[in-house]
Design a protein around this motif. Structure first.
Motif, PDB file in Angstrom:
ATOM      1  N   LEU A  34       8.078   9.827   8.465  1.00  0.00           N
ATOM      2  CA  LEU A  34       7.145   8.927   8.387  1.00  0.00           C
ATOM      3  C   LEU A  34       6.004   9.159   9.869  1.00  0.00           C
ATOM      4  N   ALA A  35       5.385   8.052   9.127  1.00  0.00           N
ATOM      5  CA  ALA A  35       4.242   7.960   9.985  1.00  0.00           C
ATOM      6  C   ALA A  35       3.331   7.396   9.651  1.00  0.00           C
ATOM      7  N   GLY A  36       2.136   7.013  11.349  1.00  0.00           N
ATOM      8  CA  GLY A  36       1.409   5.623  11.320  1.00  0.00           C
ATOM      9  C   GLY A  36       1.253   5.731  12.801  1.00  0.00           C
ATOM     10  N   PHE A 222       2.469   3.988   7.154  1.00  0.00           N
ATOM     11  CA  PHE A 222       2.486   2.340   7.475  1.00  0.00           C
ATOM     12  C   PHE A 222       1.686   2.592   8.814  1.00  0.00           C
ATOM     13  N   GLN A 223       0.461   2.396   8.137  1.00  0.00           N
ATOM     14  CA  GLN A 223      -0.744   2.319   9.036  1.00  0.00           C
ATOM     15  C   GLN A 223      -1.562   1.491   8.692  1.00  0.00           C
ATOM     16  N   PHE A 268       4.505  10.513  -2.162  1.00  0.00           N
ATOM     17  CA  PHE A 268       3.947   9.385  -0.797  1.00  0.00           C
ATOM     18  C   PHE A 268       4.031   8.075  -0.966  1.00  0.00           C
ATOM     19  N   VAL A 269       4.605   7.798  -0.116  1.00  0.00           N
ATOM     20  CA  VAL A 269       4.633   5.748  -0.066  1.00  0.00           C
ATOM     21  C   VAL A 269       3.850   5.007   0.599  1.00  0.00           C
ATOM     22  N   ILE A 270       2.896   4.673   0.157  1.00  0.00           N
ATOM     23  CA  ILE A 270       2.093   3.798   1.075  1.00  0.00           C
ATOM     24  C   ILE A 270       2.317   2.776   2.110  1.00  0.00           C
ATOM     25  N   GLY A 271       2.764   2.603   2.764  1.00  0.00           N
ATOM     26  CA  GLY A 271       3.368   1.072   3.024  1.00  0.00           C
ATOM     27  C   GLY A 271       2.267  -0.087   3.197  1.00  0.00           C
TER      28      GLY A 271
END
Length: 408
Positions: A34-36, A222-223, A268-271
């Motif tokens: 999890l990154a952002g 999530f960014q 990949f999941v893009i929030g």
């Protein structure tokens, strides 16, 4: 006869329990990254959890978040390693997943959550095996500079930026030198930390069995706030296509992460940023175009079926946001009153502020703990977002053949 039957039942139950534990240990560890930036960090106070009970959409999620004593649940089979939330860039927090792995609050650790809490809770239910979350998140960071992927090369200055800097009489040589120093720093820090954790998983998860190995099962990004408000890097941001550069960088980011972690098929999941909810066409048109830019990489042929976007706008709460905006407007009046009373304590400020709302409105406001750009610091918003990320990642995991990395 009755005693024999009862003993057989006990043996059967114990056998099933041991068999279940053995089966769990036999599965590869599923690792999710999890990154952002700040909303991945998480600025949702644990104190806002009770507000979820009054909302029929979030009450069932709250039941998953709490144990029988009404305290935040501690996962048995989900572990987490996190940097970026504990006061500086590299302070680390590890342990079994529970509430409190969000950003530090007023210098206090273990007081906030981000999407990781419900992500892990629901992922445990959905995949049914051992899970490790590696979380790398830092507030106020951009994709165009801080997280800039290596294949994007050095930061490229557009003509608008150069003109603005010259108009201000800026030291161009110094500014460009500073940009070189900051470009890609957090991308490298992110990759370095993930590699560090994977090199010695038992340091974080003592239950890990190297013989069973691990899978890099998914990456959640999530960014976006810092790119969305950057009018210099994106001078056409209020027009269609104004954020095309962001989409290009996001595509490079995905490919570089997969390459650098030797995980070519990692989902990949893009929030997608949802602040402001579903109705942002008026007054915040750049939000509409930025959301389109976040989704755009999922439409590329090479990412079909392995990169998905999760819209977070549906979880925004318009009425709660309007109440919060009203409260923000009252602060000047409240501060003047408490100053005249010579009692500036937080308790007194809240007493005075409460007079501006009905009891029902004031109760609802106890479910907020931060600014609107942090999703109001509301568990009613963030908890469903984490759940949605888990559901998307679990779906991708089921349809993706991943490489198992085994230890020695």
């Amino acid at each position: 006869m009755q005693r024999t039957a009862s003993w057989k039942a006990v043996v059967l139950v114990v056998g099933l329990m041991l068999g279940g534990a053995s089966h769990l240990q036999a599965q590869p560890l599923k690792v999710f990254i999890l990154a952002g930036q700040s909303n991945m960090q998480g600025h949702v106070a644990i104190s806002t959890f009770p507000s979820m009970a009054d909302d029929p959409k979030t009450a069932p999620i709250l039941r998953e978040m709490l144990n029988a004593e009404g305290k935040p649940r501690v996962c048995k089979n989900v572990w987490i390693a996190s940097i970026g939330c504990a006061g500086n860039d590299t302070n680390e927090q590890t342990g079994r997943l529970t509430a409190g792995f969000g950003a530090s609050r007023f210098g206090k650790l273990r007081s906030n959550i981000g999407p990781e809490f419900t992500f892990g809770l629901y992922m445990e239910k959905l995949v049914g095996g051992p899970i490790l979350i590696i979380k790398t998140s830092w507030g106020g960071k951009s994709l165009n500079t801080d997280f800039r992927p290596p294949s994007a090369g050095p930061y490229v200055w557009n003509s608008y930026e150069i003109a603005q800097l010259k108009r201000r009489g800026a030291n161009m040589a110094q500014i460009k030198a500073d940009k070189i120093k900051t470009t890609g720093v957090y991308y490298r820090l992110m990759i370095g930390y993930v590699r560090k954790v994977l090199a010695n998983i038992k340091r974080v998860d003592p239950q890990y069995n190297p013989k069973q190995g691990y899978e890099l099962a998914g990456f959640v990004w999530f960014q976006g706030w810092n790119d969305m408000v950057d009018s210099w890097t994106y001078p056409q941001r209020k027009r269609p296509g104004g954020y095309d550069l962001y989409s290009q960088l996001m595509g490079m980011f995905i490919e570089d992460v997969r390459k650098d972690l030797a995980a070519p098929h990692m989902p990949f999941v893009i929030g997608v940023m949802g602040i402001g909810g579903m109705h942002v066409d008026k007054g915040h048109i750049q939000m509409k175009y930025f959301r389109q830019a976040e989704v755009a990489p999922t439409l590329l042929p090479q990412f079909k079926g392995n990169v998905v976007a999760v819209q977070t706008a549906p979880y925004w709460l318009d009425k709660l946001a309007m109440l919060h905006a009203r409260m923000s407007r009252y602060w000047r009046k409240v501060n003047a009153i408490v100053a005249a009373e010579k009692n500036r304590s937080l308790q007194n400020k809240m007493r005075v502020m409460a007079k501006n709302f009905t009891p029902e409105e004031w109760k609802a406001l106890q479910g907020t703990s931060n600014y609107s750009f942090h999703y109001l610091g509301a568990a009613r918003i963030m908890a469903p977002i984490g759940k949605a990320f888990a559901e998307a990642a679990a779906k991708l995991d089921k349809q993706t053949q991943l490489t198992v990395v085994r230890g020695k």
